[in-house]
Each structure stands twice: as structure tokens, then as C-alpha cells.
Design a protein around this motif. Structure first.
Motif, mmCIF file in Angstrom:
data_model
loop_
_atom_site.group_PDB
_atom_site.id
_atom_site.type_symbol
_atom_site.label_atom_id
_atom_site.label_comp_id
_atom_site.label_asym_id
_atom_site.label_seq_id
_atom_site.Cartn_x
_atom_site.Cartn_y
_atom_site.Cartn_z
ATOM 1 N N LEU A 42 26.819 66.559 17.587
ATOM 2 C CA LEU A 42 26.862 67.232 16.289
ATOM 3 C C LEU A 42 28.244 67.124 15.645
ATOM 4 C CD1 LEU A 42 24.960 70.487 17.296
ATOM 5 C CD2 LEU A 42 24.051 68.571 15.957
ATOM 6 N N LEU A 43 29.269 66.958 16.470
ATOM 7 C CA LEU A 43 30.635 66.902 15.943
ATOM 8 C C LEU A 43 31.000 65.523 15.384
ATOM 9 C CD1 LEU A 43 32.530 69.004 18.624
ATOM 10 C CD2 LEU A 43 31.809 69.704 16.331
ATOM 11 N N ILE A 44 30.301 64.480 15.813
ATOM 12 C CA ILE A 44 30.634 63.124 15.357
ATOM 13 C C ILE A 44 30.483 62.995 13.840
ATOM 14 C CG2 ILE A 44 30.011 60.677 15.528
ATOM 15 C CD1 ILE A 44 29.389 61.256 18.532
ATOM 16 N N PRO A 45 29.320 63.351 13.263
ATOM 17 C CA PRO A 45 29.229 63.256 11.794
ATOM 18 C C PRO A 45 30.218 64.190 11.096
ATOM 19 C CG PRO A 45 27.063 63.687 12.760
ATOM 20 C CD PRO A 45 28.056 63.741 13.862
ATOM 21 N N PHE A 46 30.441 65.377 11.677
ATOM 22 C CA PHE A 46 31.370 66.333 11.078
ATOM 23 C C PHE A 46 32.768 65.723 10.958
ATOM 24 C CE2 PHE A 46 34.584 69.641 11.491
ATOM 25 C CZ PHE A 46 34.251 70.482 10.445
ATOM 26 N N PHE A 47 33.281 65.184 12.055
ATOM 27 C CA PHE A 47 34.624 64.603 12.024
ATOM 28 C C PHE A 47 34.669 63.329 11.188
ATOM 29 C CE2 PHE A 47 35.366 67.076 16.032
ATOM 30 C CZ PHE A 47 36.340 67.907 15.484
ATOM 31 N N PHE A 48 33.576 62.557 11.210
ATOM 32 C CA PHE A 48 33.525 61.352 10.390
ATOM 33 C C PHE A 48 33.699 61.697 8.916
ATOM 34 C CE2 PHE A 48 31.258 58.394 7.662
ATOM 35 C CZ PHE A 48 31.852 57.192 8.020
ATOM 36 N N VAL A 49 32.926 62.654 8.437
ATOM 37 C CA VAL A 49 32.996 63.036 7.026
ATOM 38 C C VAL A 49 34.323 63.718 6.719
ATOM 39 C CG1 VAL A 49 31.986 64.535 5.243
ATOM 40 C CG2 VAL A 49 30.501 63.169 6.723
ATOM 41 N N ARG A 50 34.701 64.679 7.547
ATOM 42 C CA ARG A 50 35.879 65.514 7.274
ATOM 43 C C ARG A 50 37.182 64.717 7.266
ATOM 44 N NH1 ARG A 50 39.921 67.409 6.250
ATOM 45 N NH2 ARG A 50 40.712 69.506 6.555
ATOM 46 N N PHE A 51 37.279 63.717 8.131
ATOM 47 C CA PHE A 51 38.546 62.984 8.216
ATOM 48 C C PHE A 51 38.414 61.526 7.779
ATOM 49 C CE2 PHE A 51 39.036 66.486 11.230
ATOM 50 C CZ PHE A 51 40.164 67.071 10.683
ATOM 51 N N PHE A 52 37.482 60.770 8.358
ATOM 52 C CA PHE A 52 37.409 59.347 8.084
ATOM 53 C C PHE A 52 36.979 59.073 6.645
ATOM 54 C CE2 PHE A 52 35.357 55.119 8.353
ATOM 55 C CZ PHE A 52 36.473 54.385 8.731
ATOM 56 N N LEU A 53 35.894 59.710 6.195
ATOM 57 C CA LEU A 53 35.436 59.506 4.819
ATOM 58 C C LEU A 53 36.500 59.952 3.827
ATOM 59 C CD1 LEU A 53 33.249 58.688 2.786
ATOM 60 C CD2 LEU A 53 32.319 61.003 2.995
ATOM 61 N N MET A 54 37.090 61.110 4.072
ATOM 62 C CA MET A 54 38.137 61.594 3.168
ATOM 63 C C MET A 54 39.291 60.600 3.105
ATOM 64 S SD MET A 54 40.197 65.233 3.170
ATOM 65 C CE MET A 54 38.764 66.245 2.876
ATOM 66 N N HIS A 55 39.699 60.081 4.249
ATOM 67 C CA HIS A 55 40.796 59.105 4.284
ATOM 68 C C HIS A 55 40.409 57.818 3.561
ATOM 69 C CE1 HIS A 55 44.348 57.030 5.747
ATOM 70 N NE2 HIS A 55 43.549 56.028 6.069
ATOM 71 N N LEU A 56 39.169 57.369 3.739
ATOM 72 C CA LEU A 56 38.711 56.161 3.041
ATOM 73 C C LEU A 56 38.761 56.337 1.528
ATOM 74 C CD1 LEU A 56 35.581 54.884 5.014
ATOM 75 C CD2 LEU A 56 37.775 53.739 4.744
#
Length: 172
Positions: free
Chosen positions: A5-19
Motif C-alpha cells: 500500500l505504501l508503494i503507490p503512496f511514495f511514488f505519487v508523493r515523491f517521485f511524481l511530484m519530483h517529475l
């Protein structure tokens, strides 16, 4: 298994924001000036956040009873959807310094709301009373951070932010 459950959360919160905008990650991490009591709330919020992650990492997902599982999935997905839109709109720099479009037309703090909803969904999926209590502690302590941020925004943006406060609710 709940750690998934944390993988999509961290993906959106950090990786998507950084992209979308590398500077958005720094803006999201900005810590406004706080009073002594708000610093206590800040640390309670940070510690409860860490405890939430650790609890999710060490627990399982439960698919029965089916109504609780379905509710958990719906709440989690609603939170992730709101988080995704919040991150997208937050990452687009605003001309006047603060975002008022997209989901920010409905909530002054949609990212905080999305965190609460995602973590509530995790608590339902884990069927964990401890996780639910940690989410409540996170939410209450996070409210004091929101108050500090709003005070900072009023100082930074003045009248336009005050008008925004009158038009748009703090949470929902």
C-alpha cells in the motif's frame, strides 16, 4: 503484504511530484515558523507518521469480512486519487504564490486530507485498531501544522490569501 500500500503512496508523493517540478518537493517540505506548542505538535505528527509507516510495514491485509475489505479499498483508492490530483496541482507553480485551482478550489489542504484518507483506508485494510489510533493522532497533530502554515500564508500573501480562506474550506 500491507507494505504494498505504501508503494503507490511514495511514488505519487515523491517521485511524481519530483517529475512534475523538482522544486515542488522542497515547497511541500517547507516548515513555517511555529510556536512552542506547534513544535510539539510537529514532532507528534512526525513520530505518528513514522509509526503509521512502521505499522503498515509489519501488518497484513485482511480480505474478510468482505464489507470491511471493500470499504478499505474504496477509501484507500479515494485517498490515492485525491493525493494524485493534489500533487499534480501543487507541482504547477502558481503565479501569485499559492495554488487556488484544481482541487485547491475545494480544499486549502487537499494533500493533508488525502494523507488522512489513504491512512484510514490502510487501517481498514489492516483491520488495525492501533493504526486507526495512530492515524487519529497524526490528524489531530497535523491540524496544528496547518494552522501554522495558514498563519505563514497570511503573512506572505496577505489579502488575497484571506479572500481565499473565505471562499475555500480548510479541509473539505
Amino acid at each position: 503484504m500491507a507494505f504494498l500500500l505504501l508503494i503507490p503512496f511514495f511514488f505519487v508523493r515523491f517521485f511524481l511530484m519530483h517529475l512534475l517540478d523538482p522544486a515542488a518537493v522542497s515547497r511541500a517540505a517547507h516548515c513555517p515558523p511555529m510556536s512552542k506548542g506547534e513544535w510539539v505538535a510537529y514532532w507528534i505528527c512526525q513520530l505518528s507518521n513514522m509509526a503509521i509507516f512502521l505499522n503498515i510495514l509489519r501488518t497484513n491485509l485482511y480480505t474478510t469480512p468482505l464489507p470491511v475489505f471493500r470499504a478499505g479499498i474504496l477509501v484507500y483508492l479515494a485517498g490515492m486519487t485525491l493525493l494524485t490530483f493534489s500533487v499534480i496541482h501543487f507541482s504547477i507553480p502558481a503565479g501569485n504564490g499559492f495554488r487556488q485551482t484544481g482541487v485547491y478550489r475545494f480544499s486549502r489542504n487537499p494533500m493533508y486530507v488525502s494523507y488522512y484518507v489513504v491512512f484510514l483506508g490502510c487501517a481498514l485494510l489492516n483491520q488495525s485498531l492501533l493504526l486507526l489510533i495512530l492515524v487519529l493522532i497524526f490528524q489531530v497533530s497535523g491540524h496544528w501544522l496547518v494552522l501554522a502554515e495558514e498563519r505563514w500564508c497570511l503573512k506572505q500573501f496577505g489579502g488575497p490569501y484571506r479572500q481565499y480562506q473565505k471562499r475555500v474550506r480548510r479541509y473539505l
